[in-house]
Scaffold this active site. Structure first.
Site, PDB file in Angstrom:
ATOM      1  N   HIS A 191     -63.614 -42.341  -8.544  1.00 27.30           N
ATOM      2  CA  HIS A 191     -64.420 -41.816  -9.649  1.00 27.30           C
ATOM      3  C   HIS A 191     -64.184 -40.329  -9.873  1.00 27.30           C
ATOM      4  CE1 HIS A 191     -67.457 -45.339  -9.059  1.00 27.30           C
ATOM      5  NE2 HIS A 191     -66.340 -45.716  -9.632  1.00 27.30           N
ATOM      6  N   CYS A 240     -53.283 -21.229 -17.242  1.00 26.20           N
ATOM      7  CA  CYS A 240     -52.646 -21.011 -18.538  1.00 26.20           C
ATOM      8  C   CYS A 240     -53.461 -20.114 -19.454  1.00 26.20           C
ATOM      9  CB  CYS A 240     -52.366 -22.347 -19.227  1.00 26.20           C
ATOM     10  SG  CYS A 240     -53.856 -23.216 -19.800  1.00 26.20           S
ATOM     11  N   CYS A 275     -59.018 -22.356 -18.425  1.00 25.17           N
ATOM     12  CA  CYS A 275     -58.119 -22.587 -17.294  1.00 25.17           C
ATOM     13  C   CYS A 275     -57.675 -21.254 -16.690  1.00 25.17           C
ATOM     14  CB  CYS A 275     -56.906 -23.390 -17.756  1.00 25.17           C
ATOM     15  SG  CYS A 275     -55.653 -23.624 -16.483  1.00 25.17           S
ATOM     16  N   GLN A 321     -66.283 -43.749  -3.741  1.00 30.45           N
ATOM     17  CA  GLN A 321     -66.836 -43.638  -5.089  1.00 30.45           C
ATOM     18  C   GLN A 321     -67.529 -42.292  -5.281  1.00 30.45           C
ATOM     19  OE1 GLN A 321     -68.738 -47.745  -6.202  1.00 30.45           O
ATOM     20  NE2 GLN A 321     -68.835 -47.564  -3.980  1.00 30.45           N
ATOM     21  N   ASN A 322     -67.601 -41.499  -4.215  1.00 29.76           N
ATOM     22  CA  ASN A 322     -68.313 -40.226  -4.273  1.00 29.76           C
ATOM     23  C   ASN A 322     -67.445 -39.151  -4.908  1.00 29.76           C
ATOM     24  OD1 ASN A 322     -70.391 -41.521  -2.953  1.00 29.76           O
ATOM     25  ND2 ASN A 322     -69.729 -40.841  -0.918  1.00 29.76           N
ATOM     26  N   VAL A 323     -68.097 -38.159  -5.477  1.00 32.81           N
ATOM     27  CA  VAL A 323     -67.394 -37.115  -6.213  1.00 32.81           C
ATOM     28  C   VAL A 323     -67.672 -35.736  -5.629  1.00 32.81           C
ATOM     29  CG1 VAL A 323     -67.365 -38.423  -8.375  1.00 32.81           C
ATOM     30  CG2 VAL A 323     -69.322 -36.953  -7.859  1.00 32.81           C
ATOM     31  N   ASP A 324     -68.215 -35.694  -4.391  1.00 34.05           N
ATOM     32  CA  ASP A 324     -68.688 -34.432  -3.822  1.00 34.05           C
ATOM     33  C   ASP A 324     -67.717 -33.756  -2.873  1.00 34.05           C
ATOM     34  OD1 ASP A 324     -68.982 -35.980  -1.395  1.00 34.05           O
ATOM     35  OD2 ASP A 324     -70.910 -36.661  -2.175  1.00 34.05           O
ATOM     36  N   CYS A 356     -57.561 -28.863 -16.500  1.00 35.02           N
ATOM     37  CA  CYS A 356     -57.263 -28.252 -17.804  1.00 35.02           C
ATOM     38  C   CYS A 356     -56.852 -29.330 -18.796  1.00 35.02           C
ATOM     39  CB  CYS A 356     -56.139 -27.237 -17.646  1.00 35.02           C
ATOM     40  SG  CYS A 356     -55.644 -26.446 -19.201  1.00 35.02           S
ATOM     41  N   CYS A 400     -50.151 -28.162 -19.411  1.00 37.74           N
ATOM     42  CA  CYS A 400     -50.754 -27.541 -18.231  1.00 37.74           C
ATOM     43  C   CYS A 400     -51.371 -28.638 -17.353  1.00 37.74           C
ATOM     44  CB  CYS A 400     -51.795 -26.503 -18.616  1.00 37.74           C
ATOM     45  SG  CYS A 400     -52.533 -25.652 -17.182  1.00 37.74           S
TER      46      CYS A 400
END
Length: 605
Positions: free
Chosen positions: A379, A502, A499, A361-364, A387, A392
């Site tokens: 998550h 693109c 981005c 569940q971590n986003v690091d 983007c 793209c």
């Protein structure tokens, strides 16, 4: 007080605590004792010394109490007899010694000893003729400080309200040294255990400690600042102190409290026998040990920021510049943060072919940084950006987004109109009535092989919405009231990254925001790993967030998977755990992996 043998040792702060345990305050404790104690003993005959010794299966319980009257010991005796009778066993009670007692099949021998304290008898001792594998039960008196050694591990035990419970001191009716004290994760020098009235502890031969009925305090004998009252100690007071909560493991061990077994050993065997079907399900706790602040705990990010402004689709549409200011702060917060020993232990399990995947569940990104190859980020990832431009949709690292040469904002009216259109399209994704986007080809190719998947998981929006008001939900999908774009959006577009591929798409952090559907591809992949798992390592998650919290339960339902929880505190999923290893994952996971790879049952690649 020194003991031989490998059986665990039960310690109670007082006789009342022992009686309370017999009354069932520790579910499964006494059945586990009997279940694990069917040993072969050679017993001396009670009559003619010329007779041959007999062999019988029996289990001996030796209870040693101090400063208590015989009437109290008789009360314990009757309670033991009643408890054993409920288990279908007969009990023979012999006070003070085993000599002259004949064993017979399915007998449980209970030895009750009482030793008066004082200058003449400063230390306690069991009778020397106890069978080697006798379970020792020690009952302390108020304010006593005792030292117990078993299999090379030594514990200093302190009872009472804590006035004498200070490492390296003497108190009560005896003195205690401080060398070689063992802790909760193997042999750790300098550990002392504080027991408040009504509490108990189970000391395993491998150095593990389990609290019974009430929390017990563990602290380093070399720490002169250790608190003197275990009833008021906090688990957050420092790395040298730990408030150990009851885990309930003793009643769950498959072989009971038998020789050379402990929750850590049992968990290691389960991992070794898994055939490579181990799923690690991780939460914020494992990252917190690397210094990443959790979202909801004290000092967490949601106490410092308005989560609906900086982590929601409405907030991003309204003011993307504010989101990116928060992301810059978060990125700087992660600067210098490294994977800890818990992350690396999971990598080692994967390299040996025992761990199939990490679902986090971590986003690091710390699992990938540690070297994990198969990681499902349910998550999303706050160390990447994606983007929003159709055609793209490429992903890039935040390190590049915040680089000096990154492209931020534009004065081109045509491009600014495109960026507004991208934000408008994003806004439509979380309007009421819109379902989560699906890919029918993915569903047909991946979903069919999954056994009875929970539909609520496949249709759920961001699990982070669990903390959102209930009025903001529609058909199970989080649907916040969308704000109208403010005039400041024109200014905001000067402060957002574009981005790098693109050059015409606005970047959004790749974490799953409030109101944003989970990635169906990631979720289906996670469900597949859960459905195939034989063991789930539940590490550092409080189990409060849907739908991710359902994955370990799916594994249990689909394959009868065993759940091993690694967490310093109780969680919403603790009741579903088959075993609980209570402590920091950076300490417990390396020891668990070491024992797993050293197990005779391990089949590593």
């Amino acid at each position: 007080m020194s003991m031989t043998g490998q059986r665990p040792v039960l310690v109670f702060a007082d006789l009342g605590a022992l009686l309370q345990s017999l009354a069932g305050s520790v579910p499964g404790l006494w059945p586990a004792i009997v279940r694990g104690g069917q040993e072969e003993f050679q017993c001396e005959p009670a009559g003619d010394p010329k007779e041959e010794p007999s062999q019988a299966k029996a289990f001996a319980v030796s209870v040693l109490a101090e400063d208590e009257s015989d009437s109290r010991l008789n009360l314990v005796s009757e309670a033991l007899r009643a408890g054993l009778r409920d288990l279908g066993l007969r009990a023979v009670t012999q006070q003070y010694a085993f000599s002259g007692v004949q064993f017979s099949s399915e007998l449980v021998l209970v030895q009750l000893c009482c030793r008066q304290g004082g200058e003449s008898q400063p230390e306690l001792a069991w009778e020397t003729d106890c069978p080697k594998e006798t379970l020792r039960v020690l009952v302390l008196s108020e304010g006593a400080t005792r030292q117990v050694c078993i299999e090379g591990h030594t514990w200093q035990l302190c009872s009472g309200e804590g006035q004498n419970c200070r490492p390296g001191t003497s108190g009560g009716q005896g003195t205690a040294g401080t060398a070689g004290i063992a802790g909760t994760a193997g042999t750790v020098a300098g550990r002392t255990i504080g027991l408040v009235p009504g509490s108990g502890a189970l000391l395993y031969a491998d150095g593990n400690v389990e609290a019974l009925m009430r929390p017990v305090l563990l602290f380093d004998a070399s720490d002169s600042t250790a608190p003197t009252d275990p009833s008021t100690a906090s688990a957050t007071e420092g790395p040298r102190r730990q408030l150990l909560q009851p885990s309930g493991n003793c009643g769950k061990l498959p072989l009971g409290l038998s020789a050379a077994t402990s929750p850590m050993d049992v968990a290691a065997r389960w991992l070794a026998e898994s055939g490579g079907k181990v799923l690690a399900f991780t939460g914020a706790g494992i990252s917190a040990e690397s210094g990443v602040p959790t979202y909801r705990d004290a000092g967490g990010l949601w106490l410092r920021y308005n989560q609906m402004e900086v982590s929601s689709l409405p907030g991003f549409v309204r003011d993307p510049a504010k989101i990116w200011a928060f992301e810059r702060d978060f990125f700087q917060l992660l600067d210098g943060v490294q994977p800890n020993a818990g992350h690396k232990a999971l990598v080692e399990l994967e390299c040996k072919g025992l761990l199939s995947s990490v679902v986090t569940q971590n986003v690091d990104g710390l699992h990938q940084a540690a070297g994990s190859r198969v990681v499902c980020e349910v998550h999303g990832s706050e160390v990447h950006a994606i983007c929003l431009r159709k055609g793209c949709g490429r992903r890039c690292e935040l390190a590049g987004v915040f680089a000096a040469d990154a492209l931020w904002g534009t004065e081109d009216p045509e491009l600014r109109a495109e960026l507004k259109a991208q934000l408008h399209e994003l806004q439509q994704k979380c309007r009421p009535g819109r379902s989560s986007p699906t890919d029918s080809s993915e569903a047909s190719s991946e979903g069919q092989s999954l056994p009875s998947l929970p539909s609520c998981a496949l249709d759920s929006s961001s699990s982070s919405s669990a903390s959102a008001p209930s009025s903001s939900r529609s058909n199970g999908v989080f649907s916040p009231k969308m704000p109208s774009p403010r005039e400041t959006l024109e200014d905001s577009l000067f402060k957002v990254p574009l981005c790098p591929f693109c050059k015409r798409g606005i970047l959004k952090p790749d974490g799953v925001y409030f109101g944003e559907p989970l990635s169906r591809k990631v979720l289906l992949r996670s469900l597949r790993f859960a459905a195939e798992a034989k063991v789930v390592l539940l590490v550092g998650t409080n189990g409060n967030v849907d739908p991710a919290r359902r994955l370990p339960l799916l594994a249990k339902r689909a394959q009868g998977a065993r759940i091993i929880e690694v967490n310093p505190k109780s969680t919403a999923l603790s009741k579903h755990a088959d075993l609980r290893l209570m402590g920091p994952s950076a300490e417990l996971l390396p020891e668990l992996v070491r024992r797993t790879l050293g197990s005779q049952y391990a089949q590593v690649t």
